[in-house]
Design an enzyme around this catalytic site. Structure first.
Site, PDB file in Angstrom:
ATOM      1  N   HIS A 156       0.874  -1.168   0.000  1.00  0.00           N
ATOM      2  CA  HIS A 156       0.000   0.000   0.000  1.00  0.00           C
ATOM      3  C   HIS A 156       0.913   1.220   0.000  1.00  0.00           C
ATOM      4  CE1 HIS A 156      -3.311   2.595   0.869  1.00  0.00           C
ATOM      5  NE2 HIS A 156      -2.792   2.978   1.991  1.00  0.00           N
ATOM      6  N   LYS A 177      -0.557  10.892   1.009  1.00  0.00           N
ATOM      7  CA  LYS A 177       0.291  10.323  -0.048  1.00  0.00           C
ATOM      8  C   LYS A 177      -0.222  10.736  -1.438  1.00  0.00           C
ATOM      9  CE  LYS A 177      -0.154   5.963   1.170  1.00  0.00           C
ATOM     10  NZ  LYS A 177      -0.791   6.006   2.504  1.00  0.00           N
ATOM     11  N   ASP A 195      -1.467   4.108  -4.673  1.00  0.00           N
ATOM     12  CA  ASP A 195      -2.213   3.241  -3.759  1.00  0.00           C
ATOM     13  C   ASP A 195      -1.715   1.798  -3.686  1.00  0.00           C
ATOM     14  OD1 ASP A 195      -4.106   3.626  -1.771  1.00  0.00           O
ATOM     15  OD2 ASP A 195      -5.529   2.353  -2.829  1.00  0.00           O
ATOM     16  N   ARG A 260      18.597  14.859  11.722  1.00  0.00           N
ATOM     17  CA  ARG A 260      18.962  16.258  11.567  1.00  0.00           C
ATOM     18  C   ARG A 260      20.170  16.447  10.666  1.00  0.00           C
ATOM     19  NH1 ARG A 260      16.003  19.432  15.342  1.00  0.00           N
ATOM     20  NH2 ARG A 260      17.044  21.108  14.267  1.00  0.00           N
TER      21      ARG A 260
END
Lengths: 338, 88
Positions: A156, A177, A195, A260
């Protein structure tokens, strides 16, 4: 809250066999095959994506003989059989009768010897000729078989080609998404699938494809089903793409530590292949499309061997070595505050 | 406001990885935290700020914290310096 995909626990499928009839009619033009036995002989099954040259078996060594593979008769084998004469050939194929193979292929359009044909007829096994040269034929056939038997699974997710980098978007339902994908397509990037993405391992890569029925359709909440190919044109789609980065979209979580520096690449293993992964926290007003483009470009740079985070850090460490204090650093940090 | 002068104890100085550790630690507090070195002040919650200090091994840094949890924040930073930024 729905968990995002656990790539280590995907249900991996693998085709177990390729029926000879399917194989023959699907690839006969591509491989220039002609059948030398009746069509009813196409009843065998290919069970593994490997080929075998039966030279040693013809010469009499059958203790180790991969007869379950497709047998490739090249010039060497053909001339060997030619040189031994009909009597010996009968003897050879009488012995090989106990070792059924799924298919025998003669390359260079060589005509199969009668003794081989007789054995195959008795075993009800097909014999084909190909116009192709042996190595060329083997390479192509091997490739086709590997594709057929490759492990695959379905996830998915959405797959987009961003500046030539295959980006697989994963994340819980409703994280955005499809909206992200639509925005990317609008900016000129190419949709592979939305999808549902079928992933297949090919060599050391994972190739992503869409679902045949879904094609390049997308469901946009509040709008319904749209056809990306018709809306945006042929430039907005592509059928398959190697997956190069996994982008996990995540709702912003307080207290969660996001990468980071970019120095420690995280990788995710999918169908046994390691793929770099980036986790992007989503919050209102965040332009995920631009971030996606930057991820793609940064990845393209890395693939060329330029790792910006690493180079920056090396330069910083170099600067700190043997300096107290650095005028340069002072000036730079002042600028930051201005 | 609380403050304390701390010494950089890891050999490579505060490069990207230690800087990320600083930002991660300081990000857990509400207080405004700054690192000052050679009269240059940096916001301890910004990784680029911290890296631009280019704080080498042995450098002295003035850490200042101001806010509701300033004492805890300063303690955490001190611990981080003691732990050599959890690097080596």
């Amino acid at each position: 809250m729905a968990e995002t995909i656990d790539f280590s626990r995907l249900e991996i499928h693998r085709k177990r066999s390729l029926p000879m009839r399917d194989f023959f009619f699907r690839f006969k033009e591509e491989l220039s095959l002609t059948l030398k036995t009746p069509e009813s002989s196409l009843s065998t099954e290919i069970l593994e994506p490997n080929l075998h040259r039966p030279g040693l078996a013809l010469a009499g060594f059958t203790e180790v003989f991969s007869n379950q593979r497709i047998q490739i008769m090249g010039t060497t084998e053909w001339f060997y059989l030619e040189s031994v004469g009909p009597e010996k050939r009968r003897e050879i194929f009488d012995r090989l009768k106990a070792f059924p193979s799924p298919l025998w292929v003669m390359t260079h359009n060589a005509g199969p010897h009668d003794e081989l044909l007789k054995m195959c007829k008795e075993q009800n096994i097909p014999v084909c000729s190909t116009a192709r040269e042996t190595m060329d034929f083997c390479t192509e056939l091997q490739d086709l078989l590997e594709d057929w038997f490759a492990p695959y699974c379905s996830v998915h997710a959405s797959l987009v080609d961003v500046y030539g980098v295959g980006m697989l978007y994963v994340g819980e339902s409703g994280v955005g998404k499809s909206e992200c994908v639509l925005d990317l397509v609008e900016r000129g990037h190419r949709l592979v699938a939305d999808d549902i993405v079928n992933m297949t391992r090919k060599g050391r890569s994972i190739i992503g494809k869409g679902n045949k029925i879904l094609g390049h359709h997308m469901e946009i909440r509040g709008v319904g089903i749209v056809d990306v190919e018709r809306l945006f044109g042929i430039r907005a789609i592509r059928n398959a793409k190697k997956i190069e980065v996994i982008v996990e979209l995540q709702h912003w979580r307080e207290g969660e530590n996001y990468d980071r520096t970019g120095l420690d690449a995280i990788n995710t293993e999918a169908i046994g292949i390691s793929i770099p992964k980036v986790v992007i926290p989503i919050s209102p007003g965040k332009n995920i499309t631009v971030i996606s483009e930057v991820i793609a470009m940064n990845m393209a740079l890395k693939m060329k061997g330029v790792d910006a985070a690493k180079l920056f850090n090396e330069k910083l460490i170099e600067t700190m070595k043997g300096k107290t204090p650095s005028k340069d650093a002072t000036r730079l940090s002042t600028e930051v505050h201005e | 406001m609380v403050s304390k002068e701390l010494k950089v104890t890891n050999e490579a100085g505060i490069h990207a990885r230690p800087a990320a550790a600083v930002v991660e630690t300081c990000g857990q507090f509400q207080s405004h935290i700054t690192f000052t070195k050679d009269d240059v002040q940096a916001n301890a919650k910004s990784i680029m700020n911290i890296m631009l200090l280019a704080a080498e091994f042995g450098a002295m840094i003035l850490v200042e914290a101001e806010g509701p949890d300033e004492v805890a924040a300063l303690e955490a930073v001190e611990q981080l310096f003691e732990d050599r930024f959890r690097q080596e």
